[in-house]
Design an enzyme around this catalytic site. Sequence first.
Site, PDB file in Angstrom:
ATOM      1  N   PHE A  92       0.827  -1.215   0.000  1.00 29.10           N
ATOM      2  CA  PHE A  92       0.000   0.000   0.000  1.00 29.10           C
ATOM      3  C   PHE A  92       0.863   1.268   0.000  1.00 29.10           C
ATOM      4  CE2 PHE A  92      -1.718   2.748   3.606  1.00 29.10           C
ATOM      5  CZ  PHE A  92      -2.302   3.690   2.764  1.00 29.10           C
ATOM      6  N   ASP A  94       9.920  -7.195  -3.228  1.00 29.08           N
ATOM      7  CA  ASP A  94       8.696  -7.479  -2.465  1.00 29.08           C
ATOM      8  C   ASP A  94       8.425  -8.976  -2.558  1.00 29.08           C
ATOM      9  OD1 ASP A  94       5.988  -5.364  -1.816  1.00 29.08           O
ATOM     10  OD2 ASP A  94       5.845  -7.538  -1.597  1.00 29.08           O
ATOM     11  N   ILE A 123      13.188  -9.798   2.144  1.00 29.23           N
ATOM     12  CA  ILE A 123      14.337  -9.158   2.791  1.00 29.23           C
ATOM     13  C   ILE A 123      15.027 -10.110   3.772  1.00 29.23           C
ATOM     14  CG2 ILE A 123      13.596  -6.759   2.510  1.00 29.23           C
ATOM     15  CD1 ILE A 123      12.603  -6.918   5.501  1.00 29.23           C
ATOM     16  N   SER A 181       7.914   3.585  13.184  1.00 29.29           N
ATOM     17  CA  SER A 181       6.498   3.583  13.561  1.00 29.29           C
ATOM     18  C   SER A 181       6.244   4.322  14.861  1.00 29.29           C
ATOM     19  CB  SER A 181       6.036   2.134  13.733  1.00 29.29           C
ATOM     20  OG  SER A 181       4.779   2.079  14.363  1.00 29.29           O
ATOM     21  N   TYR A 228       5.690  -5.698  17.820  1.00 31.07           N
ATOM     22  CA  TYR A 228       5.837  -4.904  16.596  1.00 31.07           C
ATOM     23  C   TYR A 228       6.576  -3.599  16.882  1.00 31.07           C
ATOM     24  CZ  TYR A 228       4.478  -1.995  12.621  1.00 31.07           C
ATOM     25  OH  TYR A 228       4.500  -1.155  11.536  1.00 31.07           O
ATOM     26  N   ARG A 266      -7.963  -4.735  22.184  1.00 33.10           N
ATOM     27  CA  ARG A 266      -6.890  -5.628  21.741  1.00 33.10           C
ATOM     28  C   ARG A 266      -5.655  -5.487  22.630  1.00 33.10           C
ATOM     29  NH1 ARG A 266      -6.545  -4.643  15.256  1.00 33.10           N
ATOM     30  NH2 ARG A 266      -4.986  -3.161  15.962  1.00 33.10           N
TER      31      ARG A 266
HETATM   32  C1  UD1 Z   1      -1.008   1.138  12.902  1.00 34.94           C
HETATM   33  C2  UD1 Z   1      -0.345   0.342  11.798  1.00 34.94           C
HETATM   34  C3  UD1 Z   1       1.054   0.036  12.134  1.00 34.94           C
HETATM   35  C4  UD1 Z   1       1.765   1.331  12.382  1.00 34.94           C
HETATM   36  C5  UD1 Z   1       1.067   2.070  13.506  1.00 34.94           C
HETATM   37  C6  UD1 Z   1       1.674   3.411  13.750  1.00 34.94           C
HETATM   38  C7  UD1 Z   1      -1.873  -0.927  10.448  1.00 34.94           C
HETATM   39  C8  UD1 Z   1      -2.539  -2.244  10.243  1.00 34.94           C
HETATM   40  N1  UD1 Z   1      -1.092  -0.868  11.547  1.00 34.94           N
HETATM   41  O1  UD1 Z   1      -1.141   0.384  14.105  1.00 34.94           O
HETATM   42  O2  UD1 Z   1       1.685  -0.657  11.082  1.00 34.94           O
HETATM   43  O3  UD1 Z   1       3.101   1.113  12.699  1.00 34.94           O
HETATM   44  O4  UD1 Z   1      -0.271   2.286  13.133  1.00 34.94           O
HETATM   45  O5  UD1 Z   1       1.585   4.226  12.636  1.00 34.94           O
HETATM   46  O6  UD1 Z   1      -2.033  -0.009   9.678  1.00 34.94           O
HETATM   47  N2  UD1 Z   1      -9.461  -1.370  15.520  1.00 34.94           N
HETATM   48  C9  UD1 Z   1     -10.823  -1.498  15.613  1.00 34.94           C
HETATM   49  N3  UD1 Z   1     -11.468  -2.252  14.689  1.00 34.94           N
HETATM   50  C10 UD1 Z   1     -10.823  -2.885  13.667  1.00 34.94           C
HETATM   51  C11 UD1 Z   1      -9.414  -2.763  13.563  1.00 34.94           C
HETATM   52  C12 UD1 Z   1      -8.762  -1.986  14.512  1.00 34.94           C
HETATM   53  O7  UD1 Z   1     -11.451  -0.938  16.524  1.00 34.94           O
HETATM   54  O8  UD1 Z   1     -11.496  -3.559  12.854  1.00 34.94           O
HETATM   55  C13 UD1 Z   1      -8.770  -0.493  16.487  1.00 34.94           C
HETATM   56  C14 UD1 Z   1      -7.520  -1.075  17.102  1.00 34.94           C
HETATM   57  O9  UD1 Z   1      -7.832  -1.851  18.229  1.00 34.94           O
HETATM   58  C15 UD1 Z   1      -6.754   0.190  17.452  1.00 34.94           C
HETATM   59  C16 UD1 Z   1      -7.135   1.155  16.330  1.00 34.94           C
HETATM   60  O10 UD1 Z   1      -8.335   0.654  15.766  1.00 34.94           O
HETATM   61  O11 UD1 Z   1      -7.184   0.725  18.669  1.00 34.94           O
HETATM   62  C17 UD1 Z   1      -6.085   1.242  15.244  1.00 34.94           C
HETATM   63  O12 UD1 Z   1      -5.745  -0.080  14.843  1.00 34.94           O
HETATM   64  P1  UD1 Z   1      -4.886  -0.365  13.516  1.00 34.94           P
HETATM   65  O13 UD1 Z   1      -5.510   0.275  12.351  1.00 34.94           O
HETATM   66  O14 UD1 Z   1      -4.623  -1.830  13.469  1.00 34.94           O
HETATM   67  O15 UD1 Z   1      -3.555   0.466  13.764  1.00 34.94           O
HETATM   68  P2  UD1 Z   1      -2.487   0.514  14.965  1.00 34.94           P
HETATM   69  O16 UD1 Z   1      -2.548  -0.711  15.802  1.00 34.94           O
HETATM   70  O17 UD1 Z   1      -2.633   1.838  15.614  1.00 34.94           O
END
Ligand code: UD1
Length: 313
Positions: free
Chosen positions: A11, A31, A55, A118, A142, A269
């Site tokens: 992406f 990739d 990698i 990150s 992570y 989570r």
């Molecule tokens: C994301 C990135 C990660 C990056 C970090 C910091 C993704 C998948 N992960 O982590 O690579 O390093 O930001 O920039 O892009 N949630 C829901 N419902 C869902 C999915 C998630 O409520 O269906 C919640 C999660 O519990 C969390 C929030 O949304 O509280 C964000 O989750 P997510 O999009 O996975 O991102 P991060 O964990 O913040």
Amino acid sequence: MRYLVTGGAGFIGSNIVDELVRRGQDVVVLDDLSSGKEENLAALRSQVDLRIGTIADLAAVQSACSGIDYVIHLAARTSVPRSVANPLETNRVNIDGTLNVLVAARDAKVRRLVFAASSSAYGETAELPKTESMSASPISPYGVTKLAGELYAQVFGRAYGLENVSLRYFNVFGPRQDPSSQYSGVLSRFMLAVIRGESPVIFGDGEQSRDFTYIANVVDVTLRACETPGASGMVMNGGTGARVTLNQVIKLLEKITGKKITAEYDPPRIGDIKDSQADISLARKVLGYQPTVNFEEGLKLTWDWYASTYHKT
Ligand code: UD1
């Protein structure tokens, strides 16, 4: 100039590759297509040298680094919960793989390596916004791997003179983010649910907040990190400086889509941080970075893309 983009079929990577090609640069992509897709580069197939490899394979990285001026290192196992479920795999790719990329970049004498770090490196901080001078204290495997990558990049600068910049990305979103996995970014998950007429799932009470950063801003800050003299050895936030809660996201999505959206609330989570918001003054000062697309504009552009790509058939 010749760029190597690891993870360039993903992406973030494919959006960066688009811009590099538009600027007339030569691009090699490495990739393994574990989360990236060839179709993300479909429009550029004749202009990009796509090498399918991981990698984790030093020889593959060394071959891809030959003749390269700049390395943009994005390839990684993303996702906080994936790393909680399988820390060995995340460690192998993100730490061992990053070390391979650094060794190969050093040996190829590239001009600079930019590492996709990150915001998860911060963990929970007492104060917001998060500034680079705060101590890093990740709360997920992570986050540990991403912090380790920054430290390794800086050490390669000191020990071997490899120019390096680490950008702590903050929740990147936009067209081409794959919504199909349980580990996909939350906005892509929400959009797919809305398109399917399902309830988006919120983990926790929805009051957690993120500095959601539209992809165009990330492309911009990443290319600035390659080109700006005097930035080597630095770790910088690549966010927008704002934050919204997931409950606010649902309200905005209702406004943009014109649909009534009822979220389902599930338990929080493990490894999740509560709040995330970047202080971007360092990137502004050093790189001249200023986000050009704000959250609401980005959400609208992203919705348009998902609606046309994943429309019900
Ligand atoms: C994301 C990135 C990660 C990056 C970090 C910091 C993704 C998948 N992960 O982590 O690579 O390093 O930001 O920039 O892009 N949630 C829901 N419902 C869902 C999915 C998630 O409520 O269906 C919640 C999660 O519990 C969390 C929030 O949304 O509280 C964000 O989750 P997510 O999009 O996975 O991102 P991060 O964990 O913040």
